[in-house]
Design a protein around this motif. Structure first.
Motif, PDB file in Angstrom:
ATOM      1  N   TYR A  13       0.845  -1.189   0.000  1.00 24.84           N
ATOM      2  CA  TYR A  13       0.000   0.000   0.000  1.00 24.84           C
ATOM      3  C   TYR A  13       0.882   1.241   0.000  1.00 24.84           C
ATOM      4  O   TYR A  13       1.889   1.283   0.700  1.00 24.84           O
ATOM      5  CB  TYR A  13      -0.864   0.066   1.255  1.00 24.84           C
ATOM      6  CG  TYR A  13      -1.941  -0.989   1.389  1.00 24.84           C
ATOM      7  CD1 TYR A  13      -3.094  -0.929   0.609  1.00 24.84           C
ATOM      8  CD2 TYR A  13      -1.823  -2.013   2.325  1.00 24.84           C
ATOM      9  CE1 TYR A  13      -4.098  -1.876   0.756  1.00 24.84           C
ATOM     10  CE2 TYR A  13      -2.834  -2.960   2.479  1.00 24.84           C
ATOM     11  CZ  TYR A  13      -3.966  -2.886   1.691  1.00 24.84           C
ATOM     12  OH  TYR A  13      -4.957  -3.815   1.848  1.00 24.84           O
ATOM     13  N   PRO A  14       0.479   2.270  -0.738  1.00 29.12           N
ATOM     14  CA  PRO A  14       1.177   3.545  -0.592  1.00 29.12           C
ATOM     15  C   PRO A  14       0.724   4.191   0.720  1.00 29.12           C
ATOM     16  O   PRO A  14      -0.404   3.969   1.153  1.00 29.12           O
ATOM     17  CB  PRO A  14       0.682   4.359  -1.793  1.00 29.12           C
ATOM     18  CG  PRO A  14      -0.629   3.757  -2.165  1.00 29.12           C
ATOM     19  CD  PRO A  14      -0.645   2.335  -1.681  1.00 29.12           C
ATOM     20  N   SER A  15       1.587   4.925   1.372  1.00 29.45           N
ATOM     21  CA  SER A  15       1.159   5.700   2.542  1.00 29.45           C
ATOM     22  C   SER A  15       2.084   6.904   2.659  1.00 29.45           C
ATOM     23  O   SER A  15       3.141   6.955   2.018  1.00 29.45           O
ATOM     24  CB  SER A  15       1.197   4.859   3.808  1.00 29.45           C
ATOM     25  OG  SER A  15       2.481   4.886   4.392  1.00 29.45           O
ATOM     26  N   ARG A  16       1.694   7.871   3.493  1.00 30.91           N
ATOM     27  CA  ARG A  16       2.471   9.113   3.608  1.00 30.91           C
ATOM     28  C   ARG A  16       3.901   8.842   4.071  1.00 30.91           C
ATOM     29  O   ARG A  16       4.841   9.487   3.641  1.00 30.91           O
ATOM     30  CB  ARG A  16       1.786  10.097   4.571  1.00 30.91           C
ATOM     31  CG  ARG A  16       1.015  11.185   3.812  1.00 30.91           C
ATOM     32  CD  ARG A  16       0.104  11.939   4.750  1.00 30.91           C
ATOM     33  NE  ARG A  16      -0.949  11.061   5.272  1.00 30.91           N
ATOM     34  CZ  ARG A  16      -1.749  11.349   6.281  1.00 30.91           C
ATOM     35  NH1 ARG A  16      -1.602  12.490   6.923  1.00 30.91           N
ATOM     36  NH2 ARG A  16      -2.698  10.528   6.663  1.00 30.91           N
ATOM     37  N   SER A  17       4.041   7.837   4.950  1.00 25.40           N
ATOM     38  CA  SER A  17       5.384   7.528   5.465  1.00 25.40           C
ATOM     39  C   SER A  17       6.097   6.490   4.609  1.00 25.40           C
ATOM     40  O   SER A  17       7.008   5.810   5.075  1.00 25.40           O
ATOM     41  CB  SER A  17       5.268   7.054   6.910  1.00 25.40           C
ATOM     42  OG  SER A  17       4.317   6.022   7.002  1.00 25.40           O
ATOM     43  N   GLY A  18       5.649   6.361   3.358  1.00 27.19           N
ATOM     44  CA  GLY A  18       6.307   5.403   2.460  1.00 27.19           C
ATOM     45  C   GLY A  18       5.466   4.155   2.273  1.00 27.19           C
ATOM     46  O   GLY A  18       4.461   3.977   2.943  1.00 27.19           O
ATOM     47  N   PRO A  19       5.864   3.293   1.344  1.00 29.11           N
ATOM     48  CA  PRO A  19       5.073   2.108   1.045  1.00 29.11           C
ATOM     49  C   PRO A  19       4.996   1.135   2.228  1.00 29.11           C
ATOM     50  O   PRO A  19       5.971   0.965   2.953  1.00 29.11           O
ATOM     51  CB  PRO A  19       5.810   1.458  -0.134  1.00 29.11           C
ATOM     52  CG  PRO A  19       7.047   2.232  -0.358  1.00 29.11           C
ATOM     53  CD  PRO A  19       7.069   3.420   0.529  1.00 29.11           C
ATOM     54  N   VAL A  20       3.810   0.550   2.430  1.00 26.65           N
ATOM     55  CA  VAL A  20       3.611  -0.475   3.468  1.00 26.65           C
ATOM     56  C   VAL A  20       3.428  -1.809   2.775  1.00 26.65           C
ATOM     57  O   VAL A  20       2.474  -2.008   2.020  1.00 26.65           O
ATOM     58  CB  VAL A  20       2.350  -0.164   4.314  1.00 26.65           C
ATOM     59  CG1 VAL A  20       2.104  -1.281   5.330  1.00 26.65           C
ATOM     60  CG2 VAL A  20       2.488   1.170   5.018  1.00 26.65           C
ATOM     61  N   GLU A  21       4.368  -2.701   3.033  1.00 29.28           N
ATOM     62  CA  GLU A  21       4.269  -4.033   2.443  1.00 29.28           C
ATOM     63  C   GLU A  21       3.383  -4.895   3.342  1.00 29.28           C
ATOM     64  O   GLU A  21       3.782  -5.264   4.451  1.00 29.28           O
ATOM     65  CB  GLU A  21       5.667  -4.647   2.303  1.00 29.28           C
ATOM     66  CG  GLU A  21       5.693  -5.849   1.400  1.00 29.28           C
ATOM     67  CD  GLU A  21       7.079  -6.479   1.285  1.00 29.28           C
ATOM     68  OE1 GLU A  21       7.945  -6.180   2.133  1.00 29.28           O
ATOM     69  OE2 GLU A  21       7.276  -7.267   0.347  1.00 29.28           O
ATOM     70  N   ALA A  22       2.146  -5.188   2.895  1.00 27.81           N
ATOM     71  CA  ALA A  22       1.186  -5.913   3.730  1.00 27.81           C
ATOM     72  C   ALA A  22       1.289  -7.422   3.511  1.00 27.81           C
ATOM     73  O   ALA A  22       1.137  -8.204   4.445  1.00 27.81           O
ATOM     74  CB  ALA A  22      -0.229  -5.437   3.447  1.00 27.81           C
ATOM     75  N   VAL A  23       1.481  -7.826   2.269  1.00 29.47           N
ATOM     76  CA  VAL A  23       1.560  -9.251   1.926  1.00 29.47           C
ATOM     77  C   VAL A  23       2.758  -9.445   1.016  1.00 29.47           C
ATOM     78  O   VAL A  23       2.978  -8.650   0.096  1.00 29.47           O
ATOM     79  CB  VAL A  23       0.267  -9.725   1.211  1.00 29.47           C
ATOM     80  CG1 VAL A  23       0.375 -11.173   0.751  1.00 29.47           C
ATOM     81  CG2 VAL A  23      -0.954  -9.559   2.120  1.00 29.47           C
ATOM     82  N   ALA A  24       3.566 -10.471   1.307  1.00 25.73           N
ATOM     83  CA  ALA A  24       4.777 -10.702   0.519  1.00 25.73           C
ATOM     84  C   ALA A  24       4.857 -12.142   0.028  1.00 25.73           C
ATOM     85  O   ALA A  24       5.158 -13.039   0.796  1.00 25.73           O
ATOM     86  CB  ALA A  24       6.015 -10.384   1.356  1.00 25.73           C
ATOM     87  N   GLY A  25       4.507 -12.349  -1.219  1.00 27.19           N
ATOM     88  CA  GLY A  25       4.739 -13.651  -1.827  1.00 27.19           C
ATOM     89  C   GLY A  25       4.022 -14.813  -1.160  1.00 27.19           C
ATOM     90  O   GLY A  25       4.647 -15.743  -0.673  1.00 27.19           O
ATOM     91  N   VAL A  26       2.696 -14.761  -1.133  1.00 24.17           N
ATOM     92  CA  VAL A  26       1.910 -15.845  -0.546  1.00 24.17           C
ATOM     93  C   VAL A  26       1.327 -16.732  -1.652  1.00 24.17           C
ATOM     94  O   VAL A  26       0.774 -16.232  -2.631  1.00 24.17           O
ATOM     95  CB  VAL A  26       0.769 -15.283   0.332  1.00 24.17           C
ATOM     96  CG1 VAL A  26      -0.208 -16.378   0.739  1.00 24.17           C
ATOM     97  CG2 VAL A  26       1.342 -14.598   1.568  1.00 24.17           C
ATOM     98  N   SER A  27       1.489 -18.034  -1.468  1.00 24.90           N
ATOM     99  CA  SER A  27       0.913 -19.013  -2.394  1.00 24.90           C
ATOM    100  C   SER A  27       0.218 -20.113  -1.603  1.00 24.90           C
ATOM    101  O   SER A  27       0.783 -20.625  -0.642  1.00 24.90           O
ATOM    102  CB  SER A  27       2.002 -19.662  -3.262  1.00 24.90           C
ATOM    103  OG  SER A  27       2.685 -18.699  -4.010  1.00 24.90           O
TER     104      SER A  27
END
Ligand code: ADP
Ligand code: ADP
Length: 226
Positions: A13-27
């Motif tokens: 997600y974009p956010s004011r304090s920089g990108p927030v990585e919510a999910v990383a490579g789930v299968s």
């Protein structure tokens, strides 16, 4: 084809304090009729994952498919349930349950009867003509469950549906859900941070670590569910 296929999905997600990585490579995949829980700490990205399965958020990377069909935009074959029932206060319990059908403009033949049958299954016969505020929190969540099932979705997605309830109501709801899901035999993805609920209800549990969400363990529940 599995009912749900999640392939290398990531979300930032974009956010004011920089990108927030919510999910990383789930299968992972979920077979038809299977009940899978996603267990993880709050804020780890579970809701984001569920919204992507429902087609309500687009992945930044990877792909999702339901019964072999790519998820692109909101999916009509899924029933959704969230922490809050978000019932329409001016409508009766029955009309709240019927609401998704009214919205989709689908034919209503037998719908009132199905609503009645679902409410009975959820222990709410006699409450169809009441307004949501006349019901307890647990009862309102059971109405939300009936609403999620009314259009006979292939897949039921539930995001912490009981976490706003007190412990006793919560236990009752878990029992009721076990019964209803067993009866309806839905493919179900159940998001929770309560390990007991996951063990009681699931065929399989995917354990997530801290954000960003990845599957850190997968556990097959070694006894039949209710
Ligand atoms: P969980 O369901 O496990 O509690 P979420 O998927 O709700 O986790 O959130 C994962 C992370 O993504 C959190 O840090 C949250 O603040 C962030 N997040 C969720 N939705 C948005 C959004 N729409 N915009 C920006 N950040 C978000
Ligand atoms: P729940 O466990 O579903 O949250 P409560 O513990 O609040 O329900 O209530 C227990 C029972 O009391 C309910 O299952 C229902 O039969 C009855 N009840 C609760 N609220 C009402 C109401 N507004 N009108 C009639 N009966 C009610």
């Amino acid at each position: 084809e599995p009912a749900i296929r999640v392939s290398g999905v990531a979300k930032t997600y974009p956010s004011r304090s920089g990108p927030v990585e919510a999910v990383a490579g789930v299968s992972f995949t979920v077979a038809e009729g299977e009940f899978v829980s996603i267990l993880g700490p709050s804020g780890c990205g579970k809701s984001t994952l569920m919204l992507m399965v429902a087609g309500l958020e687009a992945p930044s990377r990877g792909s999702l498919a339901l019964a072999g069909r790519p998820v692109e935009g909101p999916q009509t074959r899924v029933g959704l349930m969230f922490q809050d029932a978000t019932l329409l206060p001016w409508k009766s319990v029955r009309d709240n349950v019927l609401f998704p059908l009214r919205m989709s403009g689908r034919p209503m033949a037998g719908a009132t009867e199905r609503a009645g049958a679902l409410l009975a299954l959820a222990g709410l016969s006699g409450f169809a003509d009441k307004r949501p505020r006349e019901l307890s929190g647990g009862m309102r969540q059971r109405v939300a469950l009936c609403r999620a099932l009314i259009a006979d979705p292939a897949i039921l997605l539930m995001d912490e549906p009981f976490s706003a309830l007190d412990a006793i109501t919560r236990d009752e709801m878990v029992l009721a859900l076990g019964e209803i899901v067993a009866r309806e035999r839905k493919t179900t993805l159940f998001i929770t941070h309560a390990i007991r609920e996951a063990v009681f209800l699931s065929d399989r549990i995917l354990v997530m670590g801290r954000r960003p969400a990845t599957v850190v363990a997968e556990v097959a529940v070694p006894f039949p569910r209710p």
